[in-house]
Scaffold this motif. Structure first.
Motif, PDB file in Angstrom:
ATOM      1  N   PRO A 154     -55.534  67.928  19.318  1.00 21.04           N
ATOM      2  CA  PRO A 154     -54.794  68.811  19.052  1.00 21.04           C
ATOM      3  C   PRO A 154     -55.519  70.205  18.618  1.00 21.04           C
ATOM      4  N   ALA A 155     -56.877  70.039  18.249  1.00 18.89           N
ATOM      5  CA  ALA A 155     -57.387  71.198  18.046  1.00 18.89           C
ATOM      6  C   ALA A 155     -58.410  71.645  19.306  1.00 18.89           C
ATOM      7  N   ALA A 156     -58.310  70.745  20.303  1.00 21.62           N
ATOM      8  CA  ALA A 156     -59.508  71.207  21.429  1.00 21.62           C
ATOM      9  C   ALA A 156     -59.135  72.635  22.090  1.00 21.62           C
ATOM     10  N   PRO A 157     -57.907  72.705  22.377  1.00 26.42           N
ATOM     11  CA  PRO A 157     -57.766  74.111  23.242  1.00 26.42           C
ATOM     12  C   PRO A 157     -57.925  75.307  22.221  1.00 26.42           C
ATOM     13  N   MET A 199     -66.569  56.355  17.798  1.00 25.69           N
ATOM     14  CA  MET A 199     -66.383  57.024  19.223  1.00 25.69           C
ATOM     15  C   MET A 199     -66.759  58.353  19.228  1.00 25.69           C
ATOM     16  N   LEU A 200     -67.422  58.558  20.431  1.00 20.99           N
ATOM     17  CA  LEU A 200     -67.763  60.293  20.574  1.00 20.99           C
ATOM     18  C   LEU A 200     -66.966  60.561  21.777  1.00 20.99           C
ATOM     19  N   GLN A 201     -66.430  61.763  21.575  1.00 15.11           N
ATOM     20  CA  GLN A 201     -65.796  62.391  22.631  1.00 15.11           C
ATOM     21  C   GLN A 201     -66.131  63.903  23.014  1.00 15.11           C
ATOM     22  N   ALA A 202     -66.719  64.170  24.318  1.00 14.65           N
ATOM     23  CA  ALA A 202     -67.065  65.332  24.526  1.00 14.65           C
ATOM     24  C   ALA A 202     -66.098  65.959  25.626  1.00 14.65           C
ATOM     25  N   ILE A 203     -65.837  67.218  25.450  1.00 11.15           N
ATOM     26  CA  ILE A 203     -64.741  67.821  26.105  1.00 11.15           C
ATOM     27  C   ILE A 203     -65.127  69.045  26.634  1.00 11.15           C
ATOM     28  N   GLY A 204     -65.234  69.316  27.790  1.00 12.57           N
ATOM     29  CA  GLY A 204     -65.441  70.760  28.299  1.00 12.57           C
ATOM     30  C   GLY A 204     -66.726  71.413  28.116  1.00 12.57           C
ATOM     31  N   LEU A 205     -67.557  70.540  27.892  1.00  8.85           N
ATOM     32  CA  LEU A 205     -69.072  71.117  27.304  1.00  8.85           C
ATOM     33  C   LEU A 205     -69.543  71.949  28.206  1.00  8.85           C
ATOM     34  N   THR A 206     -69.951  73.352  28.067  1.00 12.25           N
ATOM     35  CA  THR A 206     -70.400  74.416  29.123  1.00 12.25           C
ATOM     36  C   THR A 206     -71.281  75.430  28.367  1.00 12.25           C
ATOM     37  N   SER A 207     -72.485  75.318  28.443  1.00 10.61           N
ATOM     38  CA  SER A 207     -73.471  76.062  27.935  1.00 10.61           C
ATOM     39  C   SER A 207     -73.469  77.499  28.433  1.00 10.61           C
ATOM     40  N   ALA A 208     -73.917  78.346  27.572  1.00 13.44           N
ATOM     41  CA  ALA A 208     -73.884  79.853  27.679  1.00 13.44           C
ATOM     42  C   ALA A 208     -74.686  80.166  28.930  1.00 13.44           C
ATOM     43  N   ARG A 209     -74.474  81.097  29.549  1.00 10.06           N
ATOM     44  CA  ARG A 209     -75.256  81.480  30.670  1.00 10.06           C
ATOM     45  C   ARG A 209     -76.372  82.312  30.146  1.00 10.06           C
ATOM     46  N   LEU A 251     -74.324  68.792  19.429  1.00 16.33           N
ATOM     47  CA  LEU A 251     -74.849  68.901  18.055  1.00 16.33           C
ATOM     48  C   LEU A 251     -74.763  70.048  17.454  1.00 16.33           C
ATOM     49  N   GLU A 252     -74.143  71.319  18.346  1.00 14.10           N
ATOM     50  CA  GLU A 252     -73.963  72.393  17.910  1.00 14.10           C
ATOM     51  C   GLU A 252     -75.197  73.073  17.645  1.00 14.10           C
ATOM     52  N   LEU A 253     -76.209  72.812  18.444  1.00  8.23           N
ATOM     53  CA  LEU A 253     -77.534  73.478  18.087  1.00  8.23           C
ATOM     54  C   LEU A 253     -77.607  74.687  19.172  1.00  8.23           C
ATOM     55  N   ASP A 254     -76.741  74.751  20.269  1.00 10.35           N
ATOM     56  CA  ASP A 254     -76.972  75.801  21.356  1.00 10.35           C
ATOM     57  C   ASP A 254     -75.517  76.362  21.514  1.00 10.35           C
ATOM     58  N   PRO A 255     -75.400  77.631  21.689  1.00  4.88           N
ATOM     59  CA  PRO A 255     -74.107  78.306  21.908  1.00  4.88           C
ATOM     60  C   PRO A 255     -73.578  77.800  23.181  1.00  4.88           C
ATOM     61  N   GLY A 256     -72.282  77.823  23.304  1.00  7.43           N
ATOM     62  CA  GLY A 256     -71.398  77.548  24.707  1.00  7.43           C
ATOM     63  C   GLY A 256     -70.151  77.369  24.295  1.00  7.43           C
ATOM     64  N   ARG A 257     -69.390  76.638  25.123  1.00 14.60           N
ATOM     65  CA  ARG A 257     -67.811  76.425  24.806  1.00 14.60           C
ATOM     66  C   ARG A 257     -68.003  74.759  24.839  1.00 14.60           C
ATOM     67  N   GLY A 258     -66.537  74.348  24.427  1.00 10.23           N
ATOM     68  CA  GLY A 258     -66.301  72.762  24.238  1.00 10.23           C
ATOM     69  C   GLY A 258     -66.426  72.464  23.175  1.00 10.23           C
ATOM     70  N   ILE A 259     -66.148  71.029  23.130  1.00 14.20           N
ATOM     71  CA  ILE A 259     -65.886  70.509  21.502  1.00 14.20           C
ATOM     72  C   ILE A 259     -66.521  69.112  21.759  1.00 14.20           C
ATOM     73  N   THR A 260     -66.852  68.461  20.735  1.00 15.17           N
ATOM     74  CA  THR A 260     -67.269  67.091  20.597  1.00 15.17           C
ATOM     75  C   THR A 260     -66.659  66.490  19.465  1.00 15.17           C
ATOM     76  N   TYR A 261     -65.978  65.319  19.622  1.00 16.84           N
ATOM     77  CA  TYR A 261     -65.490  64.662  18.213  1.00 16.84           C
ATOM     78  C   TYR A 261     -66.273  63.475  18.003  1.00 16.84           C
ATOM     79  N   PHE A 262     -66.708  63.395  16.858  1.00 12.85           N
ATOM     80  CA  PHE A 262     -67.129  62.152  16.422  1.00 12.85           C
ATOM     81  C   PHE A 262     -66.202  61.354  15.524  1.00 12.85           C
TER      82      PHE A 262
END
Length: 619
Positions: free
Chosen positions: A346-349, A1-11, A50-61
């Protein structure tokens, strides 16, 4: 399962983020399509996951962030663009090199070549592969570690219908075994077709924001509608007549004039009705066909304002706000958005209402760096060609130097005339060293595993060891080739073993190894092969004259007896024969070329460490 939470790229430069608070889920045993028009932020979203670009959010695999997965290649298989390999490398050689990087047996390469239908093309060069074969090889690279999750960016772009159907079948088979598949597409019909035989989802995004998250059946019902495609030279008049008759009959018929003024898309009617209408009014029709049309958001539609970080549901669960249709057409055709719930972790915020920051984290280094470096070096013909050129040039130069009899025998065997700054063997060793990093930055071998090859200590040591071994081998082969050519042309009387053969062997090996390391480090610092070759040539051209011009003061003390004093400090004690090697190394370092090479290597090592620490190069 893949969970993407609050993905926001840097301006960037005040522009809106390419991805804005994107939250969705791709379940196991499911093919999930990330649907959006070009420029909607699909690729940026994948790079954030894939944590290749900076930004905010988290993805769980499967409950873990990617940087916490011990072996990412065994958890996530990635295809971003084409296969990133040297065009002369064979398909089998590319996969075997990546097997060493992923830490899996080399036999896995042949298994996957058979799986993707390239069993008979393993020895074919990457440059000669068709787009379909290239995409098959990319998929094989992603499957090397037998990952649970597959992430693909526009996998069917440039493929014909047959190749696209094959790829979709392979993705469905992976999901049927319990895996997770996420891929991007800009074609709504492809999104519905790819997951049609298994439980699937379609996540629609626009301007980096979530528009809808639907299962395939609901997506096809609300987004894809049957239509009649009409092409006529009097399309505008026919559209007006069809609309007028539909209003008179109180039927729900929608007529859309497409970019071409001669083409219409009619929803809510049939070919027979449109044909009868055109016949009654004497309008010619060049095309009349039933199609399945995409009734996505109308042109110019934008999502309404939404909180920058989503909303917080009961119990702290983050949900994704959805865009609502604003016109009657959109209300009838736009998909129904479903909030993505239960994605909190639990580790997301990372703060009150803020998703955690995404740092650019490179992939881990090859798990088997020495094997990887050997396959990278000898997997192309460049290495053999460079060594052959060095041997042929050295043999010819040595024969010419021995004609007048004034050149010392060591210089004759090394093929080093006074006119050349370095012998051919040293220049070729430096070129091979420069290709160690230069080729990887030009053709990043681990891009299938999340990015350019990182410069970790294990990989650097493997490159230094392999390049040193190749340099010593090249130096030995050059001496043997020169001796053989001299014996063939002038006989064996010219060849005599000099009394200081030990010192000559150390200096000759040190010169080739130093040039190889100088090229390797310079290419690693500047990310280009030409910089490595320039660093090698700078040793005799710049550094040697600088060393020779340094002021020389009378020597007050001598280093005589240093090997004996070193023996007293080292445990266990080395044999007395080692003293000759130590003295030979000291003589090499005292030579102007040796001193210049040592200074150059010191500067390059410091530059390498400095650029790595400063983050200019991934570490």
């Amino acid at each position: 399962m893949l969970q993407a939470i609050g993905l926001t790229s840097a301006r960037h430069r005040g522009l809106p983020p390419a991805v804005d608070d994107l939250t969705f889920e791709a379940g196991s045993g499911c093919v999930t399509a990330l649907l959006g028009a070009r420029g909607s932020g699909k690729t940026s979203a994948l790079r954030l996951m894939l944590e290749l670009d900076p930004g905010r959010g988290i993805t769980y695999f499967r409950g873990r962030a990617l940087h916490r997965v011990a072996h990412p290649a065994r958890e996530v298989g990635v295809v971003l663009g084409d296969v990133p390999g040297h065009p002369v490398r064979t398909a089998r050689g590319q996969l075997r090199m990546l097997c060493a990087a992923a830490g899996v047996p080399a036999s896995r390469a042949d298994e996957l070549l058979d799986t993707v239908g390239l069993a008979g093309l393993g020895d074919q060069r990457i440059a000669s592969l068709s787009p379909g074969m290239d995409r098959r090889l990319a998929l094989a690279s992603a499957l090397l570690g037998d990952p649970h999750t597959l992430i693909l960016d526009e996998p069917t772009e440039g493929l014909d219908a047959r190749e696209a159907d094959w790829l979709h079948g392979l993705l469905r088979a992976h999901a049927a075994r319990g895996g997770t598949v996420l891929y991007t597409t800009s074609d709504a019909k492809e999104a519905a077709r790819s997951a049609g035989q298994v439980a699937g989802h379609v996540v629609s995004i626009d301007a980096g924001r979530l528009v809808a998250d639907q299962d395939v059946a609901e997506f096809a019902r609300t987004r894809l509608r049957p239509r009649v495609a009409v092409r006529s030279p009097h399309a505008a008049r026919l559209a007006a007549i069809v609309s007028r008759e539909a209003r008179a009959a109180r039927r729900s018929v929608e007529v859309i004039t497409e970019a071409s003024s001669s083409r219409l898309s009619v929803y809510g009617s049939s070919c027979a009705e449109i044909g009868d209408t055109a016949f009654r009014h004497g309008l010619p029709v060049h095309q009349l066909a039933d199609e399945t049309g995409d009734t996505g958001p109308a042109a110019g539609h934008t999502a309404p304002p939404r909180p920058a970080h989503g909303t917080t549901g009961r119990g702290g669960t983050e949900t994704a706000p959805t865009a609502q249709p604003t016109t009657p057409t959109e209300k009838a055709a736009a998909p129904t958005a479903h909030p993505v719930a239960h994605l909190a972790h639990p580790a997301a915020p990372a703060g009150p209402g803020l998703p955690p920051p995404i740092k650019r984290r490179p992939a881990r280094g090859p798990l088997r760096p020495v094997r990887y470096e050997l396959r990278r070096l000898f997997g192309v013909r460049t290495t053999t060609l460079i060594m052959a050129v060095a041997l042929i040039a050295s043999a010819g130069i040595s024969v010419l130097l021995a004609r007048d009899g004034r050149t010392p025998l060591p210089n004759v065997l090394a093929a080093w005339p006074s006119l050349l700054p370095l012998p051919p063997a040293a220049i070729c060793a430096g070129l091979l060293g420069a290709l160690s990093f230069g080729d990887e930055f030009r053709y990043p071998a681990l891009a299938a595993g999340r990015g350019t090859v990182p410069r970790r200590l294990g990989l650097l040591l493997a490159k230094l060891a392999v390049s040193a071994g190749v340099a010593v081998l090249l130096a030995l082969l050059v001496v043997l080739a020169s001796a053989a050519s001299l014996r063939l042309v002038y006989g064996g009387d010219l060849l005599r073993i000099p009394p200081n053969v030990m010192s000559l062997a150390v200096s000759w090996s040190g010169l080739t190894i130093g040039c190889a390391w100088a090229g390797l480090l310079a290419a690693g610092v500047f990310r280009v092969t030409a910089a490595g070759v320039a660093a090698v040539l700078a040793v005799p051209v710049l550094m040697v004259p600088l060393v020779q011009r340094m002021p020389k003061a009378p020597t007050a003390r001598s280093t005589t007896g240093l090997p004996g004093r070193l023996r007293e400090l080292v445990w266990p004690q080395w044999p007395h024969e080692t003293d000759r090697w130590v003295l030979a190394a000291m003589r090499v370092a005292a030579h102007p070329v040796g001193t210049a090479l040592a200074l150059s290597l010191s500067v390059l090592i410091c530059a390498y460490l400095f650029t790595s620490v400063r983050g200019r190069v991934r570490w």
